[in-house]
Write an enzyme that holds these catalytic residues in place. Sequence first.
Site, PDB file in Angstrom:
ATOM      1  N   ASN A  11     -11.037   0.774   9.196  1.00 50.71           N
ATOM      2  CA  ASN A  11     -11.380   1.741   8.153  1.00 50.71           C
ATOM      3  C   ASN A  11     -12.666   1.272   7.479  1.00 50.71           C
ATOM      4  O   ASN A  11     -12.650   0.361   6.668  1.00 50.71           O
ATOM      5  CB  ASN A  11     -10.224   1.828   7.150  1.00 50.71           C
ATOM      6  CG  ASN A  11     -10.557   2.704   5.952  1.00 50.71           C
ATOM      7  OD1 ASN A  11     -11.549   3.440   5.971  1.00 50.71           O
ATOM      8  ND2 ASN A  11      -9.742   2.644   4.921  1.00 50.71           N
ATOM      9  N   LYS A  13     -14.451   2.744   5.317  1.00 53.03           N
ATOM     10  CA  LYS A  13     -14.647   3.229   3.941  1.00 53.03           C
ATOM     11  C   LYS A  13     -16.091   3.738   3.783  1.00 53.03           C
ATOM     12  O   LYS A  13     -16.651   4.260   4.745  1.00 53.03           O
ATOM     13  CB  LYS A  13     -14.281   2.139   2.931  1.00 53.03           C
ATOM     14  CG  LYS A  13     -12.904   1.539   3.241  1.00 53.03           C
ATOM     15  CD  LYS A  13     -12.332   0.701   2.153  1.00 53.03           C
ATOM     16  CE  LYS A  13     -10.971   0.197   2.587  1.00 53.03           C
ATOM     17  NZ  LYS A  13     -10.232  -0.468   1.541  1.00 53.03           N
ATOM     18  N   HIS A  99      -4.971   7.860   1.636  1.00 50.38           N
ATOM     19  CA  HIS A  99      -5.340   6.459   1.389  1.00 50.38           C
ATOM     20  C   HIS A  99      -5.223   6.180  -0.114  1.00 50.38           C
ATOM     21  O   HIS A  99      -5.523   7.051  -0.936  1.00 50.38           O
ATOM     22  CB  HIS A  99      -6.772   6.191   1.880  1.00 50.38           C
ATOM     23  CG  HIS A  99      -7.088   4.723   1.858  1.00 50.38           C
ATOM     24  ND1 HIS A  99      -7.472   4.080   0.714  1.00 50.38           N
ATOM     25  CD2 HIS A  99      -7.034   3.778   2.835  1.00 50.38           C
ATOM     26  CE1 HIS A  99      -7.643   2.789   0.991  1.00 50.38           C
ATOM     27  NE2 HIS A  99      -7.386   2.585   2.268  1.00 50.38           N
ATOM     28  N   GLU A 101      -7.030   4.705  -2.106  1.00 53.54           N
ATOM     29  CA  GLU A 101      -8.257   4.933  -2.880  1.00 53.54           C
ATOM     30  C   GLU A 101      -8.440   6.419  -3.181  1.00 53.54           C
ATOM     31  O   GLU A 101      -8.970   6.784  -4.237  1.00 53.54           O
ATOM     32  CB  GLU A 101      -9.461   4.334  -2.123  1.00 53.54           C
ATOM     33  CG  GLU A 101      -9.434   2.802  -2.197  1.00 53.54           C
ATOM     34  CD  GLU A 101     -10.041   2.082  -1.010  1.00 53.54           C
ATOM     35  OE1 GLU A 101     -10.793   2.695  -0.244  1.00 53.54           O
ATOM     36  OE2 GLU A 101      -9.729   0.878  -0.847  1.00 53.54           O
ATOM     37  N   GLU A 171       0.445   0.309   3.341  1.00 51.37           N
ATOM     38  CA  GLU A 171      -0.614  -0.499   2.744  1.00 51.37           C
ATOM     39  C   GLU A 171      -0.262  -0.809   1.293  1.00 51.37           C
ATOM     40  O   GLU A 171      -0.527   0.023   0.405  1.00 51.37           O
ATOM     41  CB  GLU A 171      -1.945   0.259   2.769  1.00 51.37           C
ATOM     42  CG  GLU A 171      -2.427   0.615   4.150  1.00 51.37           C
ATOM     43  CD  GLU A 171      -3.942   0.828   4.156  1.00 51.37           C
ATOM     44  OE1 GLU A 171      -4.639   0.003   4.745  1.00 51.37           O
ATOM     45  OE2 GLU A 171      -4.409   1.798   3.550  1.00 51.37           O
ATOM     46  N   GLY A 177      -8.205  -4.986  -0.024  1.00 50.02           N
ATOM     47  CA  GLY A 177      -9.500  -5.484  -0.476  1.00 50.02           C
ATOM     48  C   GLY A 177      -9.408  -6.663  -1.432  1.00 50.02           C
ATOM     49  O   GLY A 177     -10.389  -7.032  -2.060  1.00 50.02           O
ATOM     50  N   SER A 216      -5.879  -6.428   3.678  1.00 53.39           N
ATOM     51  CA  SER A 216      -6.431  -7.757   3.951  1.00 53.39           C
ATOM     52  C   SER A 216      -5.943  -8.350   5.281  1.00 53.39           C
ATOM     53  O   SER A 216      -5.701  -9.554   5.376  1.00 53.39           O
ATOM     54  CB  SER A 216      -6.155  -8.706   2.784  1.00 53.39           C
ATOM     55  OG  SER A 216      -6.763  -8.203   1.604  1.00 53.39           O
TER      56      SER A 216
HETATM   57  P1  PGA Z   1      -8.711  -4.154   3.532  1.00 55.25           P
HETATM   58  O1  PGA Z   1      -8.534  -2.562   3.469  1.00 55.25           O
HETATM   59  O2  PGA Z   1      -8.405  -4.573   4.949  1.00 55.25           O
HETATM   60  O3  PGA Z   1     -10.145  -4.394   3.162  1.00 55.25           O
HETATM   61  O4  PGA Z   1      -7.742  -4.728   2.570  1.00 55.25           O
HETATM   62  C1  PGA Z   1      -7.474  -1.924   4.136  1.00 55.25           C
HETATM   63  C2  PGA Z   1      -7.506  -0.439   3.864  1.00 55.25           C
HETATM   64  O5  PGA Z   1      -7.831  -0.039   2.730  1.00 55.25           O
HETATM   65  O6  PGA Z   1      -7.218   0.365   4.751  1.00 55.25           O
END
Ligand code: PGA
Length: 253
Positions: A11, A13, A99, A101, A171, A177, A216
């Site tokens: 992903n 982003k 997601h 976010e 998630e 993140g 992560s």
């Molecule tokens: P990350 O993001 O691996 O940077 O924690 C995962 C995601 O938001 O899909």
Amino acid sequence: MSRPQPLIAGNWKMNRLPSEAVSWTRELLARLDRAPVEAGELALIVPYTHLPAMTSLAFGTQVALGAQDVSAHEEGAYTGEVSAAMLADLGTRYVVVGHSERRAYHGEDDALVNAKAARVMAHGMVPIVCVGEQRAERDAGRAEEVVLGQVERALQGLAPADPAALVVAYEPVWAIGTGLTATAADAAAMGAAIRRLLRRLLPTVADGVRLLYGGSMKPGNAAELLAQPDVNGGLIGGASLQLDDYLAIAAAA
Ligand code: PGA
């Protein structure tokens, strides 16, 4: 039933320019040519602007392309939105919906996520439905109740005929993140709980639906997470921007 084939979805982003994405994709495909990844399917979930060029470069390879969001509407006067039909027309295979976010910064709720997932499926693409609890909810012992509620509402009325037509990504919000990762045991337990719910909601396809872990995931923890029976791949943010890391995670699947 045997375990579903893993899906390693990067992903991106809101990162990288379209021109950078082209050289990155060329490099990825060249590396895969020299050293194919055997175990699973690879996907790159990228900004809309990157999709046309990346989709044509990756056509016919083991790398599928995905979008990070989609409009819940079919077409019409929705300035700024991108429809499922447009994404399908480009050859997009996956669409991430819900997601955390999008939920946090754009107020998306389970009903909207459900409408988007339905739209994606109606156009023959595969929704990657994201769910996950906040830290405070886990600390209060409510993680499973929160996540299963999200899954049930997001999948309401959906009836995939084929298990490959749906992906669910667990998630935990506090792990995205942050460098913090769920333990393999916690990811496994949540995967198993989601699988049990799917057996009730979608009994004919439940065992073949891929359940991803995200938050992560990196080369150092991927093998242990991906070894869990109900962790059938990863949704990888930060680490997917580094080619070596992305390929190392794919090799661990
Ligand atoms: P990350 O993001 O691996 O940077 O924690 C995962 C995601 O938001 O899909």
